[in-house]
Design a protein around this motif. Structure first.
Motif, short mmCIF file in Angstrom:
data_model
loop_
_atom_site.label_atom_id
_atom_site.label_comp_id
_atom_site.label_asym_id
_atom_site.label_seq_id
_atom_site.Cartn_x
_atom_site.Cartn_y
_atom_site.Cartn_z
N ARG A 1 39.24 41.54 36.28
CA ARG A 1 40.06 40.33 36.30
C ARG A 1 40.03 39.75 37.72
O ARG A 1 40.42 40.42 38.68
CB ARG A 1 41.49 40.65 35.90
CG ARG A 1 42.39 39.42 35.79
CD ARG A 1 43.80 39.82 35.43
NE ARG A 1 43.83 40.49 34.14
CZ ARG A 1 43.87 39.86 32.95
NH1 ARG A 1 43.86 38.53 32.92
NH2 ARG A 1 43.92 40.53 31.84
N LEU A 2 39.55 38.52 37.86
CA LEU A 2 39.45 37.88 39.16
C LEU A 2 40.81 37.31 39.58
O LEU A 2 41.54 36.77 38.77
CB LEU A 2 38.42 36.76 39.13
CG LEU A 2 36.94 37.17 39.01
CD1 LEU A 2 36.07 35.92 38.83
CD2 LEU A 2 36.50 37.95 40.21
N THR B 1 35.98 43.10 45.93
CA THR B 1 36.92 42.21 46.60
C THR B 1 37.11 40.99 45.72
O THR B 1 36.17 40.54 45.05
CB THR B 1 36.40 41.78 47.99
OG1 THR B 1 35.15 41.09 47.83
CG2 THR B 1 36.21 42.97 48.90
N GLY B 2 38.32 40.45 45.73
CA GLY B 2 38.62 39.29 44.90
C GLY B 2 39.01 39.63 43.48
O GLY B 2 39.18 38.73 42.66
N LEU C 1 39.59 46.35 37.92
CA LEU C 1 38.20 46.58 37.55
C LEU C 1 38.16 47.77 36.61
O LEU C 1 38.81 48.78 36.86
CB LEU C 1 37.33 46.86 38.79
CG LEU C 1 35.82 46.91 38.57
CD1 LEU C 1 35.28 45.53 38.21
CD2 LEU C 1 35.11 47.43 39.81
N LEU C 2 37.42 47.65 35.52
CA LEU C 2 37.39 48.67 34.47
C LEU C 2 35.95 49.04 34.13
O LEU C 2 35.10 48.18 33.99
CB LEU C 2 38.09 48.15 33.21
CG LEU C 2 37.98 48.98 31.93
CD1 LEU C 2 38.81 50.25 32.06
CD2 LEU C 2 38.41 48.18 30.71
N ASP D 1 36.44 33.52 45.26
CA ASP D 1 35.54 34.16 46.22
C ASP D 1 35.58 35.66 45.98
O ASP D 1 36.50 36.35 46.42
CB ASP D 1 35.98 33.82 47.65
CG ASP D 1 35.02 34.38 48.69
OD1 ASP D 1 33.88 34.70 48.29
OD2 ASP D 1 35.42 34.52 49.85
N TRP D 2 34.58 36.19 45.27
CA TRP D 2 34.58 37.62 44.92
C TRP D 2 33.23 38.24 45.25
O TRP D 2 32.22 37.55 45.37
CB TRP D 2 34.90 37.83 43.44
CG TRP D 2 33.87 37.23 42.50
CD1 TRP D 2 33.88 35.98 41.99
CD2 TRP D 2 32.70 37.87 41.99
NE1 TRP D 2 32.78 35.78 41.18
CE2 TRP D 2 32.05 36.93 41.16
CE3 TRP D 2 32.14 39.14 42.14
CZ2 TRP D 2 30.86 37.22 40.49
CZ3 TRP D 2 30.96 39.43 41.48
CH2 TRP D 2 30.32 38.47 40.67
N SER D 3 33.24 39.55 45.38
CA SER D 3 31.99 40.27 45.63
C SER D 3 32.15 41.72 45.20
O SER D 3 33.26 42.20 44.98
CB SER D 3 31.60 40.20 47.12
OG SER D 3 32.58 40.88 47.90
#
Length: 391
Positions: A247-248, A207-208, A212-213, A252-254
């Motif tokens: 890449r954000l 999330t956030g 994604l790689l 707020d990420w998880s």
């Protein structure tokens, strides 16, 4: 993500068909070393393991069927190996196809079937196109067989071995000469006979992130809300490492991470706690070092390929990138990612670039490509210490 088997986890039985090249180029020391390597498999096999032997030159021949390793089967396999003679031609495609067909006819509950291919030559009989070997590798993997490979000397084609082993998620090992074959085989035997889980897979639910790689060459796919990455089998002393970058799109990420694998026919599932690491912490430095090593090996391989295309400027540019990555590895000083294993190869590459590819050493090109395949899969091998006589 680093996934490794617990030291006391019981291993599963294995069913391995050894596919051994006996073409003319194997005559002498290579064949003697190959037989010694095969005997190591026989010695290591347990009473619940199955082994078979297929030898090939211009024609493949299943010299010993896959049998449980009781005393009679061991004696037969040793006898067949001791009597091996070299022939003419290299029917690699047909040998792999025939070896896989022999394994598919055998079912051992709880054991994943495997095939170990040892070859020193380019295919000269039957299919030779890279696309045909890619199709064959995918077919073997889809049938549930894990294919491992050893390339010996300077004549085999690394692209073909990568095409065969890539779909299985195993990679291949390069050996410069017959003297190095027993040690390389010992590492593969430890992997083959140390398996405690099959079909290992990581699921990452972010999330956030806007993307994604997975940077490693494990087979990956999107599964609704997760990135799913197949690790292959899990063995004692062989950590499977997968580096993810993303890449954000928000502060707020998880990440939610789950691993699954098959153990004795049952599916195991574990939720993995995610730990945030600062860049200069021990964990952060390890993550950075893994990424730098991937950059180094990719640049090294690109430089060799540029020399093969007779493009010295591109080779120089890629080499500079690789040398910069090597310096960064030394500065990071992470024991798990030792930079000195890359140092000698980059020195050889620098000499070749300065000669602008004149008299390009084919052996070093092949070795660099083999390193690219293995490091891309991030299989950490714990090799036994060499004896004093072999130092």
């Amino acid at each position: 993500m680093t996934v490794e088997a617990e030291a006391d986890a019981p291993r599963a039985p294995v069913a391995v068909n050894l596919v051994l090249d006996r073409s003319a180029s194997m005559r002498g020391a290579p064949m003697a070393a190959a037989v010694e390597a095969a005997l190591l498999l026989v010695e290591r096999a347990g009473p619940k393991d199955y082994l078979g032997l297929l030898a090939f030159d211009g024609v493949p021949e299943q010299l010993a069927p896959l049998r449980i390793m009781d005393s009679e089967a061991r004696a037969q396999l040793v006898e067949r190996l001791s009597a091996l003679k070299t022939g003419q031609g290299t029917a690699l495609h047909e040998a792999v196809d025939s070896g896989a067909a022999a394994i598919r006819r055998l079912f051992v509950p709880g054991a994943r079937p495997k095939m170990l291919v040892l070859t020193d030559g380019e295919p000269s009989v039957g299919p030779r196109a890279l696309a045909e070997f890619r199709t064959l590798g995918a077919t073997v993997a889809e049938s549930g067989i894990s294919l491992h490979a050893l390339g010996l000397g300077r004549h085999y084609l690394p692209e073909i071995l990568e095409a065969l082993t890539g779909p299985s998620g195993t990679g291949f090992t390069h050996v410069d000469d017959a003297e190095g074959l027993p040690l390389a085989t010992a590492a593969l035997v430890a992997e083959l006979f140390g398996e405690v889980g099959t079909y290992g897979r990581i699921f990452v639910r972010p999330t956030g992130f806007s993307e994604l790689l997975c940077r490693h060459r494990y087979p990956a796919r999107s599964e609704v809300d997760a990135l799913s990455v197949g690790l292959g089998s899990l063995s004692h002393a062989f950590a499977r490492r997968a580096l993810f970058t993303g890449r954000l799109e928000s502060a707020d990420w998880s990440l939610g991470v789950t691993t699954t694998w098959m153990e004795n026919g049952d599916t195991r599932r574990v939720t993995v706690p995610v730990q945030r690491a600062l860049p200069d912490s021990p964990e952060g430095r390890l993550i950075r070092a893994v990424g730098v090593e991937l950059d180094l090996v990719a640049a090294e391989s690109a430089s060799w390929k540029a020399l093969l295309r007779r493009n010295p400027p591109a080779a120089e540019q890629a080499l500079v990138t690789a040398e910069s990555a090597l310096r960064e590895l030394f500065e990071l000083g992470v024991d798990e990612v030792p930079p000195r294993r890359h140092e000698e190869r980059l020195v050889d590459l620098r000499r070749a670039v300065e000669r602008k590819g004149a008299e390009l050493p084919a052996l070093l090109v092949r070795r660099a490509r083999a390193e690219d395949a293995r490091t891309g899969l991030s299989i950490v091998q714990h090799l036994p210490a060499p004896s004093k006589a072999g130092r």
